[in-house]
Enzyme design. Structure first.
Site, short mmCIF file in Angstrom:
data_model
loop_
_atom_site.label_atom_id
_atom_site.label_comp_id
_atom_site.label_asym_id
_atom_site.label_seq_id
_atom_site.Cartn_x
_atom_site.Cartn_y
_atom_site.Cartn_z
N GLN A 29 -2.23 -3.64 -4.04
CA GLN A 29 -2.01 -2.72 -2.93
C GLN A 29 -2.88 -3.13 -1.75
OE1 GLN A 29 -0.92 1.05 -3.74
NE2 GLN A 29 -0.58 1.34 -1.58
N PHE A 30 -2.34 -4.02 -0.91
CA PHE A 30 -3.11 -4.53 0.22
C PHE A 30 -3.48 -3.43 1.21
CE2 PHE A 30 1.12 -4.70 2.02
CZ PHE A 30 0.94 -4.46 3.38
N THR A 31 -2.72 -2.34 1.24
CA THR A 31 -2.99 -1.27 2.20
C THR A 31 -4.31 -0.54 1.94
OG1 THR A 31 -1.67 0.32 0.95
CG2 THR A 31 -0.54 -0.92 2.70
#
Length: 150
Positions: free
Chosen positions: A78-80
């Site tokens: 989850q890069f966010t």
């Protein structure tokens, strides 16, 4: 490396209308990777997650770990989690590692978690459009950051 750890009664990951991961009692872990993450970060975080005492014992006191209950786990990239939101209304993801750096770290994290737990773990698919479903148990949700180990 940042992680959102959620104690779940059930969780699943669906990609293109197909369930690719599904668990019952255990943890859903969302993991965000940045360029400076190292093997030391992976070792510290996998050990912490596997040994967090966040499951109820016979008196319903949070004294048991994922290892203790032989629980299941889903790990989802989850890069966010590395979004910067201070300026304006559009988050910046400049701190999130690019795929060529993040994918090997993500795969290493999964392998280390499997070693830590002594069994295969379930995952999402890096970079895919995933639908993540969960029934948060408690709710119990923790946020950990390897850059802030205190």
């Amino acid at each position: 490396m940042k992680a959102v750890i959620q104690r779940v009664s059930q969780s699943s990951v669906t990609i293109d209308n197909k369930i690719v991961a599904e668990i019952q009692k255990g943890l859903l872990v969302l993991i965000g990777i940045e360029d400076s993450d190292s093997q030391e970060d992976i070792l510290w975080l996998t050990s912490k997650i596997a040994n967090l005492r966040i499951f109820g014992d016979e008196n319903n006191v949070m004294n048991l770990s994922l290892k203790d209950i032989d629980g299941e786990i889903i790990i989802v990239s989850q890069f966010t989690l590395h979004a910067l939101t201070k300026k304006g209304n559009r988050p910046s993801y400049i701190k999130a590692a690019k795929p060529e750096i993040a994918i090997p770290i993500y795969e290493n994290f999964i392998s280390q978690m499997e070693l830590e737990l002594g069994k295969q773990v379930q995952t999402g698919q890096f970079g895919a459009d995933m639908k993540v479903s969960l029934l948060n148990d408690g709710p119990v949700t923790l946020i950990m950051d390897t850059k802030n180990k205190e």
